[in-house]
Write a protein that holds these residues in place. Structure first.
Motif, PDB file in Angstrom:
ATOM      1  N   PRO A  98       0.824  -1.213   0.000  1.00 60.88           N
ATOM      2  CA  PRO A  98       0.000   0.000   0.000  1.00 60.88           C
ATOM      3  C   PRO A  98       0.856   1.261   0.000  1.00 60.88           C
ATOM      4  N   ALA A 150      -4.328  -5.696  -8.776  1.00 58.21           N
ATOM      5  CA  ALA A 150      -4.821  -5.587  -7.401  1.00 58.21           C
ATOM      6  C   ALA A 150      -4.128  -4.450  -6.648  1.00 58.21           C
ATOM      7  N   ILE A 151      -2.826  -4.316  -6.858  1.00 58.76           N
ATOM      8  CA  ILE A 151      -2.071  -3.220  -6.228  1.00 58.76           C
ATOM      9  C   ILE A 151      -2.552  -1.877  -6.758  1.00 58.76           C
ATOM     10  N   LEU A 153      -5.451  -1.011  -8.133  1.00 56.67           N
ATOM     11  CA  LEU A 153      -6.802  -0.656  -7.681  1.00 56.67           C
ATOM     12  C   LEU A 153      -6.805  -0.233  -6.216  1.00 56.67           C
ATOM     13  N   ASN A 154      -5.978  -0.892  -5.408  1.00 51.38           N
ATOM     14  CA  ASN A 154      -5.903  -0.494  -4.005  1.00 51.38           C
ATOM     15  C   ASN A 154      -5.272   0.888  -3.854  1.00 51.38           C
ATOM     16  N   HIS A 155      -4.265   1.185  -4.677  1.00 55.80           N
ATOM     17  CA  HIS A 155      -3.640   2.512  -4.628  1.00 55.80           C
ATOM     18  C   HIS A 155      -4.637   3.601  -5.018  1.00 55.80           C
ATOM     19  N   LYS A 157      -7.835   3.467  -4.650  1.00 48.28           N
ATOM     20  CA  LYS A 157      -8.747   3.577  -3.505  1.00 48.28           C
ATOM     21  C   LYS A 157      -8.142   4.440  -2.406  1.00 48.28           C
ATOM     22  N   GLN A 158      -6.854   4.262  -2.154  1.00 47.91           N
ATOM     23  CA  GLN A 158      -6.174   5.077  -1.143  1.00 47.91           C
ATOM     24  C   GLN A 158      -6.115   6.549  -1.544  1.00 47.91           C
TER      25      GLN A 158
END
Length: 501
Positions: A98, A150-151, A153-155, A157-158
């Motif tokens: 993250p 996946a990384i 999309l999470n970034h 989101k952050q």
């Protein structure tokens, strides 16, 4: 002798006629066009800053303020004044983890610095901005160094809450994230259309790419656009992974309505570099079709679509000469206009950009990049009544390559000459539809019934839509006219006075 009542009635009638004539009298004002290179928001030659997560050097306020003044570009023949800063954030420390709180706080601080400096940002995130060679088909070899879906999309989101709260100073965002430089080409995880890879983008790759684009569109407020690197990505996002290159472009009915289709623009990072602009106009195929050239179809698509979306980029190769030179031998100005360019990198490729200096069209390009609004004529009443409806007309010409791409209010300001009190009347128009050419603005505006009688000076105000910066002159649009700009307020003086009874 007429009866007294008849005399009074006649006098009242005469007085009413005189009053009506006085109220109906109009003043016509003609304006002089300026030839100045105006630093207006969200347009023009931009300056670039690269920020690495592994060695975070934040934006500097004084440097950004300096960009608003004319500065010579290193080793180039020209100087620019810039209101736009392109910032490439390289997430090299977070390819498998993250984003850290420290990075997010630093990004938030950068946005505050830009706001304080009076500039706006074009933002792109990527994981690697340097290629390496080797024994492979394209000379740029894997592994390329980007991150898995996946990384990514999470970034996103952050980043979402930080993008949302700083949207006021984000002019637009570029898709980024995928591939070297975030250009969505050389990628370890999202398909490799190079000679080293599959030579095409497979259906699963298109799905993954459109998932990232969807996440970015959701991360930004609907008031902001996302630029994609190739026009086919917009087609495949809107119409599906098998969409053909003849897919329909955006039209005026669909434009600026907040839908995903209306919010996807383009950045061409190899503008005027060759017949296909280094593959910008390729059909990258899918699982059932090969990659092939689709330059005529995709150029046609982008020309039509870009009338209603944000377009910018950079030059990258001077070999495409004389086509990338000034007209009439070259077609530089013609291409800027056809694709409705709002901004371009001032520092790359300076060989191409220098040709516009020696060819004599650089000043024209500086002036016309994006919008350039010239007030030709205005018609106002000289006298009217408080509480009445005021008719006025403005003849404006947008001589630039594009219309403003972000919404902003258009206001008629009345300033009481005696007290300095300001009254703001909202003009009913969408400035994003002030396309290249004539803008005939005719309005009927109701004056407040409690307006104080007196003489009022008139101004046109085109402020930013965000309350946080709407009063900042740096974020207001200046008309391209002599003797109209009021630098301390950001208002455009109409050099007209109206008397309100």
């Amino acid at each position: 002798m007429k009866p007294y009542s008849a005399v009074v009635a006649l006098l009242c009638l005469v007085g009413s006629v005189k009053k009506a004539v006085a109220i109906q009298a109009d003043t016509t004002i003609n304006y002089i066009e300026s030839k100045e290179d105006i630093v207006n928001p969200e347009r023009g030659f931009y300056r670039q800053q690269n920020i690495f997560a592994s060695n975070y050097i934040p934006l500097d306020k004084n440097t950004l303020i300096g960009y608003r003044t004319s500065q010579k570009i290193n080793k180039a023949l020209y100087s620019v004044s810039s209101s736009l800063i392109y910032v490439e954030y390289i997430l090299d420390s977070f390819k498998g983890s993250p984003i850290s709180d420290t990075f997010l706080k630093n990004f938030n601080t950068d946005c505050a610095t830009a706001r304080a400096a009076g500039v706006k940002l074009i933002v792109r995130f990527c994981y690697v901005n340097k290629a390496h060679g080797g024994d492979c088909g394209d000379g740029i070899c894997p592994p390329y160094g980007d991150a898995p879906k996946a990384i990514v999309l999470n970034h996103i989101k952050q980043l979402k809450p930080y993008l949302q709260q700083n949207a006021d100073i984000i002019a637009c965002m570029q898709m980024g994230f995928i591939g070297i430089w975030g250009e969505n080409y050389y990628s370890d995880y999202f398909g490799d259309a190079s000679k080293t890879g599959n030579g095409r983008v497979l259906d699963s790759n298109w799905c993954d790419r459109t998932s990232v684009l969807k996440a970015l569109l959701d991360a930004l407020p609907k008031s902001r656009m996302i630029q994609v690197r190739v026009p086919q990505l917009k087609q495949r996002y809107v119409y599906g992974v098998s969409a053909n290159v003849q897919s329909a472009a955006l039209n005026e009915v669909e434009a600026f309505n907040g839908t995903d289709k209306s919010r996807i623009g383009f950045h061409n990072d190899c503008f005027l570099s060759g017949p296909t602009d280094y593959g910008t106009y390729n059909d990258y195929g899918n699982s059932s079709s090969p990659q092939k050239d689709a330059t005529p179809e995709l150029r046609k698509f982008e020309m039509a679509d870009s009338k209603f979306t944000v377009v910018g980029g950079e030059t990258c190769d001077d070999a495409f000469s004389p086509q990338n030179d000034c007209g009439p031998t070259g077609r530089a100005q013609q291409e800027f206009a056809a694709f409705h360019y709002s901004f371009l990198n001032s520092g790359y490729n300076t060989n191409v950009n220098d040709d516009w200096v020696t060819g004599g069209c650089m000043d024209e390009i500086k002036q016309k990049m994006g919008y350039r609004l010239v007030l030709r004529k205005a018609v106002f009443p000289t006298v009217t009544l408080k509480g009445s409806t005021v008719n006025f007309a403005l003849d404006i010409e947008n001589v630039g390559y594009a219309s403003p791409y972000n919404e902003r209010p258009v206001q008629l300001i009345l300033k009481n000459k005696a007290s300095g009190t300001l009254t703001t009347l909202l003009v009913k128009t969408d400035i994003r539809k002030w396309f290249t050419g004539e803008v005939d603005l005719q309005q009927k505006l109701a004056l407040p019934a409690n307006l104080t009688a007196g003489e009022y000076e008139l101004y046109l105000n085109l402020p930013d839509a965000a309350a946080s910066i709407s009063s900042r002159p740096e974020y207001s649009i200046r008309l391209a006219n002599d003797d109209t700009w009021e630098a301390e307020t950001g208002y455009n003086k109409l050099n007209a006075t109206i008397r309100i009874k």
